[in-house]
Design a protein around this motif. Structure first.
Motif, PDB file in Angstrom:
ATOM      1  N   VAL A 145      -2.364 -29.594  56.385  1.00  0.00           N
ATOM      2  CA  VAL A 145      -1.595 -28.351  56.547  1.00  0.00           C
ATOM      3  C   VAL A 145      -0.317 -28.383  55.701  1.00  0.00           C
ATOM      4  CG1 VAL A 145      -0.305 -26.919  58.178  1.00  0.00           C
ATOM      5  CG2 VAL A 145      -2.544 -27.825  58.818  1.00  0.00           C
ATOM      6  N   GLU A 146       0.331 -29.532  55.644  1.00  0.00           N
ATOM      7  CA  GLU A 146       1.545 -29.647  54.817  1.00  0.00           C
ATOM      8  C   GLU A 146       1.240 -29.333  53.359  1.00  0.00           C
ATOM      9  OE1 GLU A 146       4.903 -32.987  53.497  1.00  0.00           O
ATOM     10  OE2 GLU A 146       3.558 -33.379  55.180  1.00  0.00           O
ATOM     11  N   ASP A 147       0.145 -29.882  52.847  1.00  0.00           N
ATOM     12  CA  ASP A 147      -0.218 -29.637  51.447  1.00  0.00           C
ATOM     13  C   ASP A 147      -0.637 -28.188  51.218  1.00  0.00           C
ATOM     14  OD1 ASP A 147       0.357 -32.249  50.849  1.00  0.00           O
ATOM     15  OD2 ASP A 147      -1.726 -32.940  50.874  1.00  0.00           O
ATOM     16  N   LEU A 148      -1.338 -27.594  52.182  1.00  0.00           N
ATOM     17  CA  LEU A 148      -1.701 -26.177  52.057  1.00  0.00           C
ATOM     18  C   LEU A 148      -0.453 -25.298  52.105  1.00  0.00           C
ATOM     19  CD1 LEU A 148      -4.839 -26.010  54.409  1.00  0.00           C
ATOM     20  CD2 LEU A 148      -4.832 -25.886  51.909  1.00  0.00           C
ATOM     21  N   ALA A 149       0.490 -25.655  52.977  1.00  0.00           N
ATOM     22  CA  ALA A 149       1.740 -24.893  53.091  1.00  0.00           C
ATOM     23  C   ALA A 149       2.510 -24.897  51.782  1.00  0.00           C
ATOM     24  CB  ALA A 149       2.598 -25.474  54.217  1.00  0.00           C
ATOM     25  N   HIS A 150       2.487 -26.029  51.086  1.00  0.00           N
ATOM     26  CA  HIS A 150       3.200 -26.124  49.807  1.00  0.00           C
ATOM     27  C   HIS A 150       2.563 -25.256  48.724  1.00  0.00           C
ATOM     28  CE1 HIS A 150       5.015 -30.277  51.030  1.00  0.00           C
ATOM     29  NE2 HIS A 150       5.634 -29.252  51.594  1.00  0.00           N
ATOM     30  N   GLN A 151       1.325 -24.811  48.983  1.00  0.00           N
ATOM     31  CA  GLN A 151       0.645 -23.892  48.056  1.00  0.00           C
ATOM     32  C   GLN A 151       0.727 -22.443  48.541  1.00  0.00           C
ATOM     33  OE1 GLN A 151      -0.653 -24.554  45.145  1.00  0.00           O
ATOM     34  NE2 GLN A 151      -0.506 -26.783  45.175  1.00  0.00           N
ATOM     35  N   LYS A 173       7.213 -25.945  59.864  1.00  0.00           N
ATOM     36  CA  LYS A 173       8.105 -27.011  59.385  1.00  0.00           C
ATOM     37  C   LYS A 173       8.181 -27.018  57.869  1.00  0.00           C
ATOM     38  CE  LYS A 173       8.604 -32.060  59.532  1.00  0.00           C
ATOM     39  NZ  LYS A 173       7.988 -33.327  60.023  1.00  0.00           N
ATOM     40  N   ASN A 174       7.089 -26.638  57.216  1.00  0.00           N
ATOM     41  CA  ASN A 174       7.027 -26.667  55.757  1.00  0.00           C
ATOM     42  C   ASN A 174       7.216 -25.290  55.120  1.00  0.00           C
ATOM     43  OD1 ASN A 174       6.182 -29.561  54.795  1.00  0.00           O
ATOM     44  ND2 ASN A 174       5.059 -29.171  56.687  1.00  0.00           N
ATOM     45  N   GLY A 175       7.738 -24.349  55.906  1.00  0.00           N
ATOM     46  CA  GLY A 175       8.118 -23.045  55.359  1.00  0.00           C
ATOM     47  C   GLY A 175       6.975 -22.109  55.056  1.00  0.00           C
ATOM     48  N   SER A 176       5.796 -22.373  55.606  1.00  0.00           N
ATOM     49  CA  SER A 176       4.656 -21.487  55.360  1.00  0.00           C
ATOM     50  C   SER A 176       4.510 -20.483  56.501  1.00  0.00           C
ATOM     51  CB  SER A 176       3.374 -22.304  55.240  1.00  0.00           C
ATOM     52  OG  SER A 176       2.253 -21.462  55.053  1.00  0.00           O
ATOM     53  N   GLU A 203       8.635 -14.774  65.242  1.00  0.00           N
ATOM     54  CA  GLU A 203       9.774 -14.482  64.364  1.00  0.00           C
ATOM     55  C   GLU A 203       9.433 -14.671  62.892  1.00  0.00           C
ATOM     56  OE1 GLU A 203      14.249 -16.256  63.483  1.00  0.00           O
ATOM     57  OE2 GLU A 203      13.285 -16.687  65.397  1.00  0.00           O
ATOM     58  N   LYS A 204       8.605 -15.689  62.591  1.00  0.00           N
ATOM     59  CA  LYS A 204       8.360 -16.041  61.193  1.00  0.00           C
ATOM     60  C   LYS A 204       6.929 -15.763  60.730  1.00  0.00           C
ATOM     61  CE  LYS A 204      11.827 -19.724  61.402  1.00  0.00           C
ATOM     62  NZ  LYS A 204      12.074 -21.189  61.290  1.00  0.00           N
ATOM     63  N   GLY A 205       6.071 -15.355  61.647  1.00  0.00           N
ATOM     64  CA  GLY A 205       4.678 -15.087  61.295  1.00  0.00           C
ATOM     65  C   GLY A 205       4.136 -13.936  62.107  1.00  0.00           C
ATOM     66  N   VAL A 206       2.947 -14.104  62.668  1.00  0.00           N
ATOM     67  CA  VAL A 206       2.301 -13.030  63.424  1.00  0.00           C
ATOM     68  C   VAL A 206       1.574 -13.615  64.640  1.00  0.00           C
ATOM     69  CG1 VAL A 206       0.652 -11.117  63.342  1.00  0.00           C
ATOM     70  CG2 VAL A 206       1.918 -11.737  61.274  1.00  0.00           C
ATOM     71  N   ILE A 207       1.676 -12.917  65.767  1.00  0.00           N
ATOM     72  CA  ILE A 207       0.878 -13.221  66.956  1.00  0.00           C
ATOM     73  C   ILE A 207      -0.081 -12.052  67.163  1.00  0.00           C
ATOM     74  CG2 ILE A 207       0.867 -13.733  69.428  1.00  0.00           C
ATOM     75  CD1 ILE A 207       2.517 -15.799  68.206  1.00  0.00           C
ATOM     76  N   ILE A 208      -1.364 -12.354  67.379  1.00  0.00           N
ATOM     77  CA  ILE A 208      -2.381 -11.311  67.522  1.00  0.00           C
ATOM     78  C   ILE A 208      -3.178 -11.532  68.807  1.00  0.00           C
ATOM     79  CG2 ILE A 208      -4.522 -10.355  66.565  1.00  0.00           C
ATOM     80  CD1 ILE A 208      -3.556 -11.153  63.812  1.00  0.00           C
ATOM     81  N   SER A 209      -3.477 -10.432  69.495  1.00  0.00           N
ATOM     82  CA  SER A 209      -4.391 -10.466  70.633  1.00  0.00           C
ATOM     83  C   SER A 209      -5.249  -9.214  70.622  1.00  0.00           C
ATOM     84  CB  SER A 209      -3.626 -10.554  71.954  1.00  0.00           C
ATOM     85  OG  SER A 209      -4.540 -10.471  73.046  1.00  0.00           O
TER      86      SER A 209
END
Length: 373
Positions: A145-151, A173-176, A203-209
């Motif tokens: 996940v860290e490496d994917l986040a950096h992309q 944590k990695n800003g993604s 706050e920083k992404g999305v929650i879906i239901s």
């Protein structure tokens, strides 16, 4: 809020409340009646003429009209509560509805959403797994996940204990960006210890239901939740799971939805690795060692996000493999033509072509035709 009128939203909720009615049947009804209002204004005979609508189901639709005022009051109350949660309703008719989700079989007609979708979210990868990961699983999940986040890849998961939570936390944590798809109402946080994580994702992404406010996280909700997790992503990574784990279900949905499935291999005799190893053994998932394997496999689909940053695999070729690969510079060639161009025997060509297939550089087509990938 949705572009549907309040009355249409009430009609939609009313139809969804009918036992045996789901998005697919509502779509069939809309094909014939053109609007939600027309469906509920139609008589028994007209409704039974629609594909998939049995006589009993038609009767339930007719009877549901008696509950319309009650549904109207519930929707009105729900809109007020959603506003306090800084949430909204997004329907399949809204421009903000994720376009990738529309392409799956039976996509939800109505979503409850906290947070704003971004263009980047169209190029997302889901990461799922067991609620009780081993140290190995935790480390592998964090690393990938860290490496994917950096992309700049958006990470999707289900906010459950274990791998889901690790995936969300590592992305943040990695800003993604990260998206959590939950199996309860937006006002019912489960598991309760993830309240802080829930708020950070909101706050920083999305929650879906897909479920109305107040819906508890009952077991039957999670299969539907899992189809959305896979449906929102270009590929699904299974980190660790038992044979009966929910992640296996998500992988099955991903395969049905024509998504790529990836699995991290695990040690034999470890329960948490049984599912991933079986997916690989069956050929249903690609074995991956790291994020690079995933990015290379999804190169064309992810190019709008990762652009020139995509890692290129380094593959060593012998002299004969290079010769064959150079001969496949244009259109696909038949084995005899390859043999003639390379001055190698047909049997030699087949051996080296098989090696090139394993290295992901060549694919075989019908009629012993081969082309570069």
């Amino acid at each position: 809020m949705t572009k549907l009128s309040f009355n249409d939203l009430v009609n939609l909720r009313l139809l969804l409340s009918v036992d045996g009615i789901g998005p697919g049947k509502i779509r069939n009804l809309l094909k014939q009646f053109r609007s939600l209002h027309n469906i509920l204004s139609s008589d028994y005979k007209a409704i039974t003429s629609v594909e998939g609508i049995s006589t009993n189901l038609a009767k339930r639709i007719i009877r549901s009209k008696a509950a319309k005022e009650d549904i109207r009051n519930k929707v009105d109350e729900e809109i007020g509560k959603l506003s306090k949660l800084k949430a909204r309703i997004v329907t399949a008719w809204d421009s903000t509805y994720p376009s990738i989700l529309k392409k799956i079989y039976d996509p939800p007609l109505l979503l409850y959403v906290i947070g704003e979708f971004a263009e980047q979210d169209n190029y997302a990868i889901s990461v799922v797994g067991t609620r009780v990961p081993t140290n190995y699983g935790t480390i592998q999940c964090e690393r990938i996940v860290e490496d994917l986040a950096h992309q700049n890849i958006t990470i999707i998961s289900g906010l459950a204990r274990g791998i889901d939570s690790i995936a969300h936390k590592t992305a943040l944590k990695n800003g993604s960006r990260t998206i959590a798809v939950i199996g309860s109402g937006l006002d019912v946080i489960y598991p309760p210890e993830n309240k802080k994580l829930f708020n950070e994702i909101a706050e920083k992404g999305v929650i879906i239901s897909e479920y109305p406010l107040g819906t508890k996280p009952d077991a039957q909700n999670f299969p539907k939740r899992n189809r959305i997790i896979s449906g929102l992503s270009l590929g699904c990574v299974v980190v660790e799971t038992a044979l009966s784990g929910g992640a296996m279900q998500t992988a099955a949905f991903a395969l049905d939805q024509n998504r790529e499935v990836f699995a991290i291999p695990g040690n034999l005799g470890v329960r948490q690795s049984e599912g991933t190893n079986m997916l690989i053994q069956r050929g249903e998932a690609k074995l991956v060692h790291n994020a690079e394997d995933i990015l290379v496999e999804l190169e064309l689909k992810l190019k709008p996000v990762i652009g020139k940053n995509i890692p290129k695999p380094t593959v060593e070729l012998n002299l004969f493999e290079e010769k064959i690969l150079n001969s496949l510079d244009g259109e696909a060639l038949q084995i005899d033509n390859i043999s003639s161009l390379t001055q190698l025997s047909t049997s030699e060509c087949l051996v080296h072509l098989l090696s090139l297939e394993f290295k992901g550089l060549v694919k075989q087509l019908p009629g012993k035709m081969f082309s570069r990938i």
